[in-house]
Design an enzyme around this catalytic site. Structure first.
Site, PDB file in Angstrom:
ATOM      1  N   GLU A   1      -2.830  -3.514  -1.338  1.00  0.00           N
ATOM      2  CA  GLU A   1      -3.883  -3.661  -0.320  1.00  0.00           C
ATOM      3  C   GLU A   1      -4.726  -2.411  -0.398  1.00  0.00           C
ATOM      4  O   GLU A   1      -4.265  -1.325  -0.037  1.00  0.00           O
ATOM      5  CB  GLU A   1      -3.246  -3.781   1.077  1.00  0.00           C
ATOM      6  CG  GLU A   1      -2.371  -4.995   1.272  1.00  0.00           C
ATOM      7  CD  GLU A   1      -3.171  -6.276   1.445  1.00  0.00           C
ATOM      8  OE1 GLU A   1      -4.388  -6.198   1.704  1.00  0.00           O
ATOM      9  OE2 GLU A   1      -2.583  -7.355   1.290  1.00  0.00           O
ATOM     10  N   GLU A   5     -16.448   3.791  -1.695  1.00  0.00           N
ATOM     11  CA  GLU A   5     -15.754   3.944  -0.412  1.00  0.00           C
ATOM     12  C   GLU A   5     -15.660   5.421  -0.043  1.00  0.00           C
ATOM     13  O   GLU A   5     -15.188   6.235  -0.832  1.00  0.00           O
ATOM     14  CB  GLU A   5     -14.335   3.357  -0.486  1.00  0.00           C
ATOM     15  CG  GLU A   5     -13.626   3.408   0.852  1.00  0.00           C
ATOM     16  CD  GLU A   5     -12.158   3.011   0.786  1.00  0.00           C
ATOM     17  OE1 GLU A   5     -11.440   3.520  -0.091  1.00  0.00           O
ATOM     18  OE2 GLU A   5     -11.728   2.199   1.626  1.00  0.00           O
ATOM     19  N   CYS A  24      -9.869   0.826   5.943  1.00  0.00           N
ATOM     20  CA  CYS A  24     -10.237   0.009   4.777  1.00  0.00           C
ATOM     21  C   CYS A  24     -11.221  -1.073   5.180  1.00  0.00           C
ATOM     22  O   CYS A  24     -12.081  -1.475   4.415  1.00  0.00           O
ATOM     23  CB  CYS A  24      -8.984  -0.625   4.195  1.00  0.00           C
ATOM     24  SG  CYS A  24      -8.030  -1.532   5.432  1.00  0.00           S
ATOM     25  N   LYS A  79       7.968   4.791   2.177  1.00  0.00           N
ATOM     26  CA  LYS A  79       7.443   6.123   1.821  1.00  0.00           C
ATOM     27  C   LYS A  79       6.106   6.277   2.545  1.00  0.00           C
ATOM     28  O   LYS A  79       5.095   5.720   2.136  1.00  0.00           O
ATOM     29  CB  LYS A  79       7.246   6.202   0.306  1.00  0.00           C
ATOM     30  CG  LYS A  79       7.409   7.577  -0.311  1.00  0.00           C
ATOM     31  CD  LYS A  79       6.408   8.615   0.143  1.00  0.00           C
ATOM     32  CE  LYS A  79       5.081   8.529  -0.537  1.00  0.00           C
ATOM     33  NZ  LYS A  79       4.076   9.451   0.035  1.00  0.00           N
TER      34      LYS A  79
HETATM   35  P1  NAD Z   1      -3.711   7.022  -1.326  1.00  0.00           P
HETATM   36  O1  NAD Z   1      -3.850   5.954  -2.346  1.00  0.00           O
HETATM   37  O2  NAD Z   1      -4.083   8.411  -1.707  1.00  0.00           O
HETATM   38  O3  NAD Z   1      -2.167   7.124  -0.844  1.00  0.00           O
HETATM   39  C1  NAD Z   1      -1.514   6.033  -0.259  1.00  0.00           C
HETATM   40  C2  NAD Z   1      -0.015   6.221  -0.386  1.00  0.00           C
HETATM   41  O4  NAD Z   1       0.317   6.211  -1.775  1.00  0.00           O
HETATM   42  C3  NAD Z   1       0.519   7.553   0.152  1.00  0.00           C
HETATM   43  O5  NAD Z   1       1.774   7.337   0.749  1.00  0.00           O
HETATM   44  C4  NAD Z   1       0.669   8.389  -1.094  1.00  0.00           C
HETATM   45  O6  NAD Z   1       1.634   9.391  -0.983  1.00  0.00           O
HETATM   46  C5  NAD Z   1       1.089   7.340  -2.096  1.00  0.00           C
HETATM   47  N1  NAD Z   1       0.819   7.697  -3.493  1.00  0.00           N
HETATM   48  C6  NAD Z   1      -0.160   8.500  -3.972  1.00  0.00           C
HETATM   49  N2  NAD Z   1      -0.062   8.610  -5.311  1.00  0.00           N
HETATM   50  C7  NAD Z   1       0.993   7.837  -5.683  1.00  0.00           C
HETATM   51  C8  NAD Z   1       1.590   7.534  -6.929  1.00  0.00           C
HETATM   52  N3  NAD Z   1       1.120   8.028  -8.069  1.00  0.00           N
HETATM   53  N4  NAD Z   1       2.653   6.704  -6.947  1.00  0.00           N
HETATM   54  C9  NAD Z   1       3.128   6.180  -5.799  1.00  0.00           C
HETATM   55  N5  NAD Z   1       2.609   6.430  -4.584  1.00  0.00           N
HETATM   56  C10 NAD Z   1       1.545   7.249  -4.533  1.00  0.00           C
HETATM   57  O7  NAD Z   1      -4.496   6.533  -0.035  1.00  0.00           O
HETATM   58  P2  NAD Z   1      -4.732   7.292   1.341  1.00  0.00           P
HETATM   59  O8  NAD Z   1      -5.719   8.387   1.098  1.00  0.00           O
HETATM   60  O9  NAD Z   1      -3.445   7.615   2.000  1.00  0.00           O
HETATM   61  O10 NAD Z   1      -5.402   6.114   2.191  1.00  0.00           O
HETATM   62  C11 NAD Z   1      -6.725   5.747   2.071  1.00  0.00           C
HETATM   63  C12 NAD Z   1      -6.906   4.514   1.226  1.00  0.00           C
HETATM   64  O11 NAD Z   1      -6.094   3.451   1.706  1.00  0.00           O
HETATM   65  C13 NAD Z   1      -8.336   3.984   1.289  1.00  0.00           C
HETATM   66  O12 NAD Z   1      -8.783   3.633   0.012  1.00  0.00           O
HETATM   67  C14 NAD Z   1      -8.200   2.761   2.180  1.00  0.00           C
HETATM   68  O13 NAD Z   1      -9.222   1.808   2.000  1.00  0.00           O
HETATM   69  C15 NAD Z   1      -6.862   2.251   1.814  1.00  0.00           C
HETATM   70  N6  NAD Z   1      -6.311   1.372   2.847  1.00  0.00           N
HETATM   71  C16 NAD Z   1      -6.231   0.027   2.600  1.00  0.00           C
HETATM   72  C17 NAD Z   1      -5.749  -0.841   3.589  1.00  0.00           C
HETATM   73  C18 NAD Z   1      -5.664  -2.348   3.370  1.00  0.00           C
HETATM   74  O14 NAD Z   1      -4.963  -3.010   4.130  1.00  0.00           O
HETATM   75  N7  NAD Z   1      -6.360  -2.908   2.394  1.00  0.00           N
HETATM   76  C19 NAD Z   1      -5.340  -0.309   4.811  1.00  0.00           C
HETATM   77  C20 NAD Z   1      -5.436   1.062   5.021  1.00  0.00           C
HETATM   78  C21 NAD Z   1      -5.912   1.898   4.029  1.00  0.00           C
END
Ligand code: NAD
Length: 480
Positions: free
Chosen positions: A247, A383, A282, A172
């Protein structure tokens, strides 16, 4: 791209409801695609298709599975320009970086294909007349939820380990950046059997949540924000027991001690912020801790380097920094810049939109450097996931360490020093999952990446990731 479909069981399908949602180019504001708005019913079909494909896939010799993943890597390289262009129009990052992502993804696929045969068990000495051995069993269907910042790299790179280990997958992607995942699915249909790799698009609270709670998904891997990661840890246990890795975010320190090589540390502070994908990483070292003896000179020289970064259309090869992915994220970044000022920190460079009127329709923010940031302020604690770097001054090792560790996150850390003892001491003492000494930002295939504290559970990109998609089965044979 008005009629995009999801990939389920090797077929291209619309959402059962017929509903769609829009994907918008953040650099221009144009609607570029309409995608199926999948919900529980659609996700259920994808999980069933993945389950059906699973028996044959796990029985496929592991070297054959690895060979197919290797072929997919070749295909990514062959289509790197096209895949990069999809990411550019979808998420606003510059073409140079998104092309590089395709090559990084290919390297990750090749890494997991290459270590496939290491997925072996053990024999355990016991009684005479008895043989005890272990097997690494795949889980079955893996649910993979990824964020927006490296759409293709995560879609492809983070699917390799589950598939090599003998699982099938339902991916997804972020609702903001689904295009390259669908194209990846298309390329995969030329190589993988139907149902082994499925892609469902939609909103997190709908398609994402349906995958999280689905009883047919026993292994869930999430990359995204802390808030959603925590809710996923809870929601995953709704119907059945699952293994969940998360992650999550970071507020990572880069610490410059007085004996550091200044030029190298300035390079590191610039590179570590990943301004070339608008700081949306991240692992960005977004807290710059500089020793008081270097502070003034360091900030001045770094500011000049940051100021020289060119904001421009992400499709342009000469662009250094592009657009923020979507309006909500843009408002968040601008809100933190305003907050930093309110908290009494000083904007050294950046601090708003670029002056270029040609960029006015897009979500552009100039790379921004703050100085005089208090370690306990929200600017230093939370963040932002944008191009905003906060400078904090320290005087001694203990103070630097206390500031470095004084946040809820613990993903990456970077230390610049010429003293081998300071370097190793800091690497030992800092609470982070990934530490650079005299470097920042760079990843290498095979090295485990992941965080401690609120930055998450699990390690990816290294051998641990492959193991994490298996469960150990013990076989105890009495032949005596
Ligand atoms: P997000 O948490 O808003 O969304 C991430 C994914 O989760 C998307 O596909 C979204 O549709 C899905 N999602 C959202 N709500 C959900 C729910 N209730 N149930 C299931 N899935 C759901 O994050 P974002 O804005 O897309 O990305 C930014 C974040 O990702 C930052 O906090 C960043 O630090 C983190 N990130 C972490 C890593 C790592 O390897 N640690 C890598 C990249 C990004």
């Amino acid at each position: 791209m008005d009629d995009l479909r999801c990939l389920v069981g090797g077929r291209w399908v619309a959402a059962a409801s017929g509903e769609t949602f829009e994907s918008v180019n953040p650099a221009t504001g144009e609607v570029i695609a309409r995608l199926p708005r999948c919900r529980a019913e659609d996700v259920d079909l994808a999980v069933r298709a993945a389950t059906d494909a699973g028996m044959e896939w796990r029985a496929t010799p592991i070297l054959e599975r690895a060979r197919m993943i290797g072929r997919l890597a070749d295909s990514l390289v062959e289509h790197a320009d096209e895949l990069a262009t999809l990411d550019v129009v979808d998420n606003g990052s510059p073409i140079r970086e998104m092309r590089n992502d395709a090559h990084i993804a290919a390297a990750q696929l090749r890494y997991f294909a290459g270590v496939a045969l290491q997925l072996r068990g053990e024999t355990i000495p016991g009684e005479h007349g008895r043989l005890d051995y272990t097997i690494r069993d795949p889980y079955g269907v893996v649910g993979r939820i990824i964020p927006f910042n490296h759409p293709l790299m995560f879609a492809a790179g983070r699917s390799a380990a589950p598939l090599v280990a003998g699982n099938t997958a339902v991916l997804k992607p972020s609702e903001h950046t689904s295009l390259s995942a669908l194209r990846l699915g298309e390329l995969a249909t030329e190589i993988l059997p139907p149902g082994v790799f499925n892609v469902v698009t939609g909103y997190g609270g709908e398609a994402g949540d349906a995958l999280v709670v689905h009883p047919g998904v026993r292994r869930l891997a999430f990359t995204g924000s802390v808030a959603i990661g925590r809710s996923i840890q809870q929601r995953a246990a709704t119907h059945v027991v699952k293994t969940v890795t998360v992650e999550l975010g970071g507020k990572n320190p880069i610490v410059v001690f007085p004996d550091a090589d200044m030029d190298a540390a300035i390079d590191g502070a610039l590179r570590g912020m990943n301004f070339t994908w608008q700081g949306q990483s991240c692992g960005s070292t977004s807290r710059l801790l500089v020793h008081s003896s270097l502070h003034r000179d360091f900030v001045e020289r770094l500011a000049a380097r940051i100021d020289a970064l060119r904001s421009g259309p992400p499709t342009d090869e000469a662009t250094d920094t592009g657009a923020i992915v979507h309006p909500g994220q843009f408002e968040k970044v601008m809100g933190y810049i305003a907050l930093g000022r309110e908290e009494g920190a000083r904007v050294v460079v950046g601090g708003g939109r670029p002056p270029d009127s040609a960029l006015a329709a897009g979500l552009f923010v100039r790379p921004t450097l703050f100085d005089g940031v208090a370690p306990g302020s929200r600017l230093a604690q939370e963040e932002i996931f944008g191009p905003v770097l906060a400078t904090i001054v320290f005087d001694g090792y203990d103070e630097a360490l206390a500031i470095a560790n004084g946040v809820g996150y613990g993903l990456t850390a970077s230390v610049y020093t010429r003293d081998v003892s300071t370097a190793h001491r800091f690497a030992r003492d800092v609470r982070a999952g990934y530490v650079w000494v005299n470097d920042a930002s760079r990843h290498f295939p095979g090295t485990p990446y992941g965080g401690v504290k609120d930055s998450g559970v699990g390690r990816e990109e290294g051998f641990e990731e492959l193991l994490s998609y298996t469960q150990v089965k013990n076989v105890n044979v009495n032949f005596g």
